[in-house]
Design a protein around this motif. Structure first.
Motif, mmCIF file in Angstrom:
data_model
loop_
_atom_site.group_PDB
_atom_site.id
_atom_site.type_symbol
_atom_site.label_atom_id
_atom_site.label_comp_id
_atom_site.label_asym_id
_atom_site.label_seq_id
_atom_site.Cartn_x
_atom_site.Cartn_y
_atom_site.Cartn_z
ATOM 1 N N THR A 118 6.694 -7.437 -2.591
ATOM 2 C CA THR A 118 6.098 -6.489 -3.532
ATOM 3 C C THR A 118 5.371 -5.421 -2.722
ATOM 4 O OG1 THR A 118 5.791 -8.246 -5.173
ATOM 5 C CG2 THR A 118 4.495 -6.234 -5.470
ATOM 6 N N PRO A 119 5.818 -4.147 -2.829
ATOM 7 C CA PRO A 119 5.169 -3.084 -2.062
ATOM 8 C C PRO A 119 3.687 -2.951 -2.404
ATOM 9 C CG PRO A 119 7.243 -2.316 -2.982
ATOM 10 C CD PRO A 119 6.948 -3.657 -3.610
ATOM 11 N N LEU A 120 2.905 -2.666 -1.393
ATOM 12 C CA LEU A 120 1.460 -2.513 -1.556
ATOM 13 C C LEU A 120 1.077 -1.093 -1.960
ATOM 14 C CD1 LEU A 120 -1.111 -4.331 -0.998
ATOM 15 C CD2 LEU A 120 -1.281 -3.108 1.149
ATOM 16 N N ASP A 121 1.972 -0.140 -1.771
ATOM 17 C CA ASP A 121 1.620 1.273 -1.943
ATOM 18 C C ASP A 121 1.968 1.861 -3.310
ATOM 19 O OD1 ASP A 121 4.369 1.295 -1.718
ATOM 20 O OD2 ASP A 121 4.442 2.817 -0.137
ATOM 21 N N LEU A 150 -3.353 -7.055 1.144
ATOM 22 C CA LEU A 150 -2.226 -7.076 2.071
ATOM 23 C C LEU A 150 -1.846 -8.483 2.511
ATOM 24 C CD1 LEU A 150 -0.836 -5.014 4.417
ATOM 25 C CD2 LEU A 150 -2.598 -6.120 5.754
ATOM 26 N N ALA A 151 -0.530 -8.732 2.601
ATOM 27 C CA ALA A 151 -0.014 -9.923 3.287
ATOM 28 C C ALA A 151 0.367 -9.512 4.704
ATOM 29 C CB ALA A 151 1.194 -10.490 2.567
ATOM 30 N N PHE A 152 1.170 -8.468 4.794
ATOM 31 C CA PHE A 152 1.527 -7.813 6.046
ATOM 32 C C PHE A 152 1.890 -6.382 5.701
ATOM 33 C CE2 PHE A 152 4.961 -10.535 4.580
ATOM 34 C CZ PHE A 152 6.037 -9.668 4.457
ATOM 35 N N GLU A 153 2.203 -5.579 6.666
ATOM 36 C CA GLU A 153 2.342 -4.137 6.469
ATOM 37 C C GLU A 153 3.090 -3.769 5.185
ATOM 38 O OE1 GLU A 153 1.253 -0.434 7.198
ATOM 39 O OE2 GLU A 153 0.690 -2.122 8.456
ATOM 40 N N ASN A 154 2.358 -3.089 4.291
ATOM 41 C CA ASN A 154 2.867 -2.580 3.019
ATOM 42 C C ASN A 154 3.429 -3.652 2.079
ATOM 43 O OD1 ASN A 154 3.156 -0.434 1.190
ATOM 44 N ND2 ASN A 154 5.332 -0.290 1.657
ATOM 45 N N VAL A 155 2.983 -4.898 2.181
ATOM 46 C CA VAL A 155 3.453 -5.959 1.284
ATOM 47 C C VAL A 155 2.259 -6.686 0.678
ATOM 48 C CG1 VAL A 155 4.739 -8.134 1.132
ATOM 49 C CG2 VAL A 155 5.634 -6.244 2.509
ATOM 50 N N LEU A 156 2.301 -6.810 -0.652
ATOM 51 C CA LEU A 156 1.254 -7.499 -1.405
ATOM 52 C C LEU A 156 1.288 -8.997 -1.108
ATOM 53 C CD1 LEU A 156 -0.953 -7.311 -3.631
ATOM 54 C CD2 LEU A 156 0.889 -7.577 -5.315
ATOM 55 N N ASN A 157 0.126 -9.590 -0.915
ATOM 56 C CA ASN A 157 -0.013 -11.021 -0.665
ATOM 57 C C ASN A 157 0.585 -11.824 -1.819
ATOM 58 O OD1 ASN A 157 -1.825 -13.538 -1.279
ATOM 59 N ND2 ASN A 157 -1.949 -13.199 0.923
#
Length: 152
Positions: A99-102, A47-54
């Protein structure tokens, strides 16, 4: 089906592409025509921040996938049975959108220029059908005496 990493470097411990690094990203790049492709699933700790790929993880994914694209290209070009050990000489990542994390990401890379000991690679990272990051890098086959010599 085995990835190029599992086929040619099963003991590699690189953070991005090493099959033997239990804490790494462990990407699995597959040959598809003259490109390498990879599906990879982010985890909550990327995670970078809520639902976003670092963004650094995006860069590591593109770097390692592109490096393997260069190594496989140089191996095929030389008619060799194993890829040369290649390292990143330079790479430039453009983060186009979050980039979405989910959901899974899809990496694609292809060689756009090559010489005997190096290749320039263009790569994309997509999520949800949208390009979220791109990369262009130069990857060089190292010689004996370099710390990466025979790392795989």
């Amino acid at each position: 089906m085995k990835s190029v990493q599992e086929t040619y470097a099963p003991q590699n411990r690189c953070f991005g592409c090493g099959p033997s690094n239990d804490k790494g990203l462990r990407i699995r790049s597959m040959e598809e025509g003259d490109e390498l492709v990879c599906e990879w699933r982010p985890q909550p700790h990327h995670l970078a921040f809520e639902n976003v790929l670092n963004g650094g993880i995006c860069g590591a994914l593109l770097d390692c996938h592109s490096n393997w694209t260069a190594a496989i290209h140089l191996m095929r070009k030389a008619g060799a049975d194993t890829p040369p050990c290649t390292v990143t000489a330079d790479f430039h990542v453009t983060l186009k959108r979050p980039t979405p994390l989910d959901q899974p990401v899809h990496l694609t890379a292809r060689v756009v220029e090559s010489k005997e000991d190096r290749a320039v690679v263009d790569a994309t990272l997509e999520s949800g059908g949208k390009v979220t990051a791109t990369c262009r890098g130069t990857f060089v086959a190292v010689k004996e005496g370099h710390p990466a010599w025979h790392r795989w």
